[in-house]
Design a protein around this motif. Sequence first.
Motif, PDB file in Angstrom:
ATOM      1  N   LEU A  84       0.828  -1.197   0.000  1.00  0.00           N
ATOM      2  CA  LEU A  84       0.000   0.000   0.000  1.00  0.00           C
ATOM      3  C   LEU A  84       0.867   1.253   0.000  1.00  0.00           C
ATOM      4  CD1 LEU A  84      -2.700   1.437   0.173  1.00  0.00           C
ATOM      5  CD2 LEU A  84      -2.666   1.110   2.646  1.00  0.00           C
ATOM      6  N   THR A  85       1.991   1.192   0.694  1.00  0.00           N
ATOM      7  CA  THR A  85       2.895   2.347   0.728  1.00  0.00           C
ATOM      8  C   THR A  85       3.371   2.694  -0.671  1.00  0.00           C
ATOM      9  OG1 THR A  85       3.646   1.813   2.970  1.00  0.00           O
ATOM     10  CG2 THR A  85       5.089   3.207   1.638  1.00  0.00           C
ATOM     11  N   GLU A  86       3.760   1.688  -1.430  1.00  0.00           N
ATOM     12  CA  GLU A  86       4.233   1.908  -2.793  1.00  0.00           C
ATOM     13  C   GLU A  86       3.127   2.466  -3.677  1.00  0.00           C
ATOM     14  OE1 GLU A  86       6.056  -0.710  -6.554  1.00  0.00           O
ATOM     15  OE2 GLU A  86       5.614  -1.663  -4.626  1.00  0.00           O
ATOM     16  N   ARG A  87       1.932   1.873  -3.584  1.00  0.00           N
ATOM     17  CA  ARG A  87       0.824   2.331  -4.422  1.00  0.00           C
ATOM     18  C   ARG A  87       0.338   3.723  -4.015  1.00  0.00           C
ATOM     19  NH1 ARG A  87      -3.354  -0.978  -3.276  1.00  0.00           N
ATOM     20  NH2 ARG A  87      -2.196  -2.235  -1.787  1.00  0.00           N
ATOM     21  N   HIS A  88       0.344   4.007  -2.709  1.00  0.00           N
ATOM     22  CA  HIS A  88      -0.088   5.331  -2.251  1.00  0.00           C
ATOM     23  C   HIS A  88       0.877   6.405  -2.742  1.00  0.00           C
ATOM     24  CE1 HIS A  88      -1.743   8.490   0.244  1.00  0.00           C
ATOM     25  NE2 HIS A  88      -0.535   8.732   0.708  1.00  0.00           N
ATOM     26  N   THR A  89       2.174   6.108  -2.689  1.00  0.00           N
ATOM     27  CA  THR A  89       3.169   7.074  -3.167  1.00  0.00           C
ATOM     28  C   THR A  89       2.945   7.398  -4.639  1.00  0.00           C
ATOM     29  OG1 THR A  89       4.801   6.269  -1.568  1.00  0.00           O
ATOM     30  CG2 THR A  89       5.634   7.496  -3.465  1.00  0.00           C
ATOM     31  N   GLU A  90       2.632   6.370  -5.402  1.00  0.00           N
ATOM     32  CA  GLU A  90       2.377   6.558  -6.833  1.00  0.00           C
ATOM     33  C   GLU A  90       1.082   7.347  -7.057  1.00  0.00           C
ATOM     34  OE1 GLU A  90       0.974   3.409 -10.059  1.00  0.00           O
ATOM     35  OE2 GLU A  90       3.078   3.138  -9.525  1.00  0.00           O
ATOM     36  N   ALA A  91       0.026   6.965  -6.318  1.00  0.00           N
ATOM     37  CA  ALA A  91      -1.270   7.630  -6.487  1.00  0.00           C
ATOM     38  C   ALA A  91      -1.234   9.065  -5.986  1.00  0.00           C
ATOM     39  CB  ALA A  91      -2.354   6.847  -5.753  1.00  0.00           C
ATOM     40  N   PHE A  92      -0.407   9.327  -4.974  1.00  0.00           N
ATOM     41  CA  PHE A  92      -0.341  10.671  -4.394  1.00  0.00           C
ATOM     42  C   PHE A  92       0.113  11.697  -5.433  1.00  0.00           C
ATOM     43  CE2 PHE A  92       1.452  13.970  -1.552  1.00  0.00           C
ATOM     44  CZ  PHE A  92       0.328  14.195  -0.769  1.00  0.00           C
TER      45      PHE A  92
END
Length: 462
Positions: free
Chosen positions: A167-175
Motif C-alpha cells: 500500500l505504501t508503494e501504491r499510495h506514493t504513486e497515487a499521491f
Amino acid sequence: MRSNPRLTLLRDEDRSELTGILGEVEAAQMALAQAEAAYSRALSAAGVFAARLAEGSSAVVRDRDMALRGVAAEIAAAVRLSDRSVQRQIDSAFALVTEYPATLHCLEKGLITRAHVAVVEDVGRRLPVEVRGEFDQLAAEICLDETPGRARADLEVIAERMHPRSLTERHTEAFGQRRIVRYSIGEGMSELRAVHSTVLIEGIFQRLTDEATEVITAREPQPGDDSADTRSIDEVRADVFADMLLTATPTLDSTGHGDRPGGLGAIRAKVQVVIPVMALMGHSDVPCDLAGVGPIDAGTARLLAGNSDGVWERLLVHPITGLIMAVDQYRPTGAMVRFLKGRDKHCRWPGCRMPARKCELDHNHDAALGGRTEICNLCCLCQRHHSMKQFTAWKVTQLHGGIIEWTSPTGRVYTDNPPGHGVHFHPEEDLPDDVWVKWTTPGTEFRILDEPADDPHAPAPF
C-alpha cells in the motif's frame, strides 16, 4: 419521555401482520437478485457471441469492437436503452461471470443483493486479474453475513493483504495524481472535486461538518424575524467551505462576539487511526486503519501520530490487550470511552456505518433497570438506533467478546460481531523471538523489553 406501548409491546395480530410483510419483502428481494443474475449471464453471453463473430479476423481488436457495438445496438433497441450503456453493461457482465463466479452464484441463489456485487466488483478491480479468483471466494463468504457497507470495509482489508504491491508503494504513486477539477453542472452552478489523500479528505469533511453544525446550533431566530437563517447543513457546509478557501479563516461565524474570534476558527479535524506499535516505530509497513474509512499506508499513519498535538486523535491498540473495565457510576471513564470507540469503530446496529466518534454509548441492559457501567454492557449506537432501541420493541443483548445480539419485534435474532481493526499483525515479521512487549491497560503505553517482565501475568514472547 415514555415509550408508546403500541411500539414496544406488539400484539399477536400485529406481529403476525409484520411477519407476513417481511416474508413478501424477502421473496421479492430474492426474485430481484435472481433476475439480476440472469440478466448478467445473458449480457455476458452477448459479449461471448460478439467475440466469436470476430474470430479469424486479421484486425481482431477493431472487428470485435464493431461486433460488440452491433450486438449492443440490437439489445439496446429492444430494451429501450442507450447502446453505449448496454455495451458497458456487457463488458461488466462478462467480467462478473468470468472473474467473480462465486459472487454471481450467491446472487443467483438470492443470498446477496446487486449492491453486494457492486462492492465486490469495485474493490476487486484494484487487484491484478490473477488473484481475483481467490478474492472472489473470500468476498462471497463475507457478503453472505454483512450489508454492502460493512462488507466493503472487510473487503478493503482483504484486497490490501492480497495485493502483490504494498500500500505504501501504491499510495506514493497515487499521491502524485492529486488534483482539483471543476465541472459546470448548469443553472449557474459548478462542482469542485478534490482528489487527495483519504486521511486529509476525511479530516476536511469532518471539520466542515463540525463547523456547519456549530453555525446551525448557534442560530437563534427572533420572533417576527423573516430573515432567519434556514440553511440546511449541506448548504452551510458548502458556504463555510467556500468562505474558508477564499478568506483563509471563516467569517460566517455566528459564534463570534464583537472583535473576538469565534469558535469556528478553533475547530480542527479529527480522525481516529489504529496503528500497530511496530508500524508506529518504523519497524513495519503493514497497512494501518483509518476508523470508519479503511486502510491507509503506514507512512501516513506515522506522520499523523508524530504530529498529534491535539489536531489528530491517536488510538494505539495492542494485538492482545482488551481487558474489561467497570465503574460504580453511570458515566464510563475516559479510558472506557476510548476503548469502546476503538473496539466498535462504528454504530453496532447490523449494517450501520456511522463512525463511533458520532455515536452515543448505550447501556445494553438499562442502567435504570440495574445494568452496570462496564465494557460488557456498553456499545456504540448512533442516535437513530439508540432511540429505536429505547422506544420500539427491538431488544439488544451483549454476549461474550463484544458480540451484540438484536431481537426484532417478530422474534428474529440478528448478530453483530465487533469489527476488526483493519490492521494485521505478523509477529514473525514485526518482532524477533527474544523481544517481549509490556503494555498498560487499555493499550495506551508500550515498552519493548529485552527480557520477560517480573510479572506473573506478563505476555508470552511473540
